[in-house]
Design a protein around this motif. Structure first.
Motif: not given
Length: 190
Positions: A46-59
């Motif tokens: 979902r992050i790769e499809r732009g459906e979820k915004t990851p946290s700074l830690a996840t990025l």
């Protein structure tokens, strides 16, 4: 970002797209990357499809797992393989202009699903086995007049015309008339 121009550039770039591209360049699956950073593969998808915004830690974890920096995720830095330059002197040709000549501008690889050639077709369709290949093919007539046969359709194209079709369809081309014809052929595998 110090200027509005940088904000505009960043807004046009997609971090999700950069993550997906970097993951693919590394030859990693969604599952492998997700496992390496400790998140569920569905969340990463979902992050790769732009459906979820990851946290700074996840990025940061994604960047580290991909061997990239945060700037690279935001498109502000390129790797050596991000830009391919083929000098005119490095291009290779095969065949001859009278029957069929092929000049490789950019050859595709497993990491780069794009290839481009300049084809100078002869006056006859080449009768040969055509291997099945996947993706899309795009033709742009640089000069002259050609006929393109795609499955049961025969198309006449002249300078400036273009066509695209499923590359899996049986296709071949030939020049019409005695004047040289040159065609830019771009292949994109999917």
């Amino acid at each position: 970002m110090p200027t509005n121009a940088k904000h505009t550039i960043l807004e046009k770039m997609t971090v999700p797209g950069r993550i997906r591209a970097l993951r693919r360049q590394k030859g990693m699956t969604v599952e492998a990357l997700a496992s390496s950073i400790g998140i569920h593969k569905g969340h990463l998808s979902r992050i790769e499809r732009g459906e979820k915004t990851p946290s700074l830690a996840t990025l940061e974890a994604i960047a580290k797992a991909l061997g990239a920096g945060m700037a690279q995720l935001f498109g502000e830095k390129t790797n050596e393989e991000d830009v391919v330059v083929v000098r005119r002197s490095e291009r290779r040709k095969t065949g001859d202009r009278k029957t069929y000549q092929l000049e490789a501008l950019l050859t595709g690889t497993h990491k780069t699903p794009l290839a481009a050639y300049v084809v100078s077709p002869g006056p006859e369709f080449l009768e040969h086995e055509v291997p099945n290949h996947q993706g899309k093919e795009f033709l742009f007539v640089l000069q002259g007049k050609i006929e393109v046969q795609v499955a049961d359709r025969l198309l006449l194209l002249t300078t400036g015309d273009c066509a695209t079709y499923d590359a899996a369809l049986h296709h071949k081309l030939r020049r019409k008339g005695s004047a040289l014809a040159q065609v830019l052929v771009v292949l994109v595998t999917v």
